[in-house]
Scaffold this motif. Sequence first.
Motif, PDB file in Angstrom:
ATOM      1  N   GLY A  96       1.067  -1.166  -0.068  1.00 54.12           N
ATOM      2  CA  GLY A  96       0.027   0.119   0.006  1.00 54.12           C
ATOM      3  C   GLY A  96       0.857   1.177  -0.140  1.00 54.12           C
ATOM      4  O   GLY A  96       0.625   2.331  -0.857  1.00 54.12           O
ATOM      5  N   LYS A  97       1.784   1.361   0.904  1.00 56.04           N
ATOM      6  CA  LYS A  97       2.906   2.535   0.876  1.00 56.04           C
ATOM      7  C   LYS A  97       3.398   2.673  -0.233  1.00 56.04           C
ATOM      8  O   LYS A  97       3.627   3.642  -1.007  1.00 56.04           O
ATOM      9  CB  LYS A  97       3.819   2.059   2.041  1.00 56.04           C
ATOM     10  CG  LYS A  97       5.016   3.551   2.109  1.00 56.04           C
ATOM     11  CD  LYS A  97       5.906   3.005   3.070  1.00 56.04           C
ATOM     12  CE  LYS A  97       6.837   2.011   2.666  1.00 56.04           C
ATOM     13  NZ  LYS A  97       8.156   1.892   3.397  1.00 56.04           N
ATOM     14  N   SER A 100       1.316   3.961  -3.113  1.00 57.50           N
ATOM     15  CA  SER A 100       0.871   5.570  -2.744  1.00 57.50           C
ATOM     16  C   SER A 100       2.057   6.298  -3.588  1.00 57.50           C
ATOM     17  O   SER A 100       2.107   7.654  -3.676  1.00 57.50           O
ATOM     18  CB  SER A 100       0.734   5.937  -1.424  1.00 57.50           C
ATOM     19  OG  SER A 100       1.838   5.700  -0.879  1.00 57.50           O
ATOM     20  N   ARG A 101       3.352   5.846  -3.608  1.00 54.66           N
ATOM     21  CA  ARG A 101       4.551   6.334  -4.027  1.00 54.66           C
ATOM     22  C   ARG A 101       4.721   6.375  -5.573  1.00 54.66           C
ATOM     23  O   ARG A 101       5.849   6.918  -6.246  1.00 54.66           O
ATOM     24  CB  ARG A 101       5.698   6.200  -3.175  1.00 54.66           C
ATOM     25  CG  ARG A 101       5.540   6.473  -1.784  1.00 54.66           C
ATOM     26  CD  ARG A 101       6.762   6.287  -1.042  1.00 54.66           C
ATOM     27  NE  ARG A 101       6.366   6.292   0.214  1.00 54.66           N
ATOM     28  CZ  ARG A 101       7.332   6.334   1.228  1.00 54.66           C
ATOM     29  NH1 ARG A 101       8.336   5.567   1.060  1.00 54.66           N
ATOM     30  NH2 ARG A 101       7.309   6.763   2.516  1.00 54.66           N
TER      31      ARG A 101
END
Length: 318
Positions: A96-97, A100-101
């Motif tokens: 997920g992290k 997002s990037r």
Amino acid sequence: MAGLRGEAEVVVLGAGVVGLTAARLLREKGHRVLVVAQGLGEASRVPVALVNPLRGTRFTLARRGEEALEAALSFYGRFVPLHLGVYRPVPEGERGKVASRLGGLKHTWEKGGVWLEEAFWLEPRPLLERLAQGLPLLKARVLAWEPPYLVLEGGAKVFGEVLVYAGGGQGAHLLGLSGRYIPGLVLTLLDYFPRAISYRVYLAGNVLGGSYLPHQTAPEAPPPTEGEAEWLLKGAEALLGYRPQVASAWRGMRFRLAHPPEPSGKGEAPGDGPRALQGADLPYLFPVEGGFALTGLGSTGFLYAPWLAKRLLEGLGW
């Protein structure tokens, strides 16, 4: 003028990927360009260059990374084959992290990681040779930066209406620039990896890379150490499940400015010099007396060179 070795609209000091890219684009726009360097390539002659805007184990998207990647794809692809795609393993629980990037990077999720469709690797040595074809290149050692002249060993001078410093760390003292010299190690392998993979270390083509020693204040390269090679091989083993066989080692030195200048704002530079840079909000391109400096890129030189070269043309008003 006695002792004048050459003159041009733009004199570029440095024949690595940054200097040659800038010189090539200037030449294609119809400007008289002269490249001055002791040799072709300098620190850019690494066996393989990985062009990947998603950086490090934190998966940080490099500033202007999407634009820079697009510029690199369209420019380098004119000169050498590009090996498209870089696989980035993603630790469990971090998907997920990382998602997002990714920004607007084209990508495909696979089991265990993400495939960056337009990141790529290339072979720098043929690229440098093809970039240099047709460019006037004066092989000489520069002793002083005295706009509008470069003073060469032996006392001769080169005249440029605009001077561009793209010499990395070796000549940074000519402009009073200080920085950090970061030794890196690349191992060439007997194995070949057409599909690039990158996490802590990277494997691409016949290269295993990603080792950096603590920075030093002098540009002299230390010899490779057993500890560096062992660290690289452990990283490769974690990715592959086995240790690849090593053929040779290549040492390079990366240069980072100690105190990068603040990005320039809008408006004109003082006097009749080059215009201030528009949209170049990276610390690697900045006005200096007599022209511009394009330096201190460290490991991001191949990613940013075409994008920054276009910003340089804008700064010159061309």
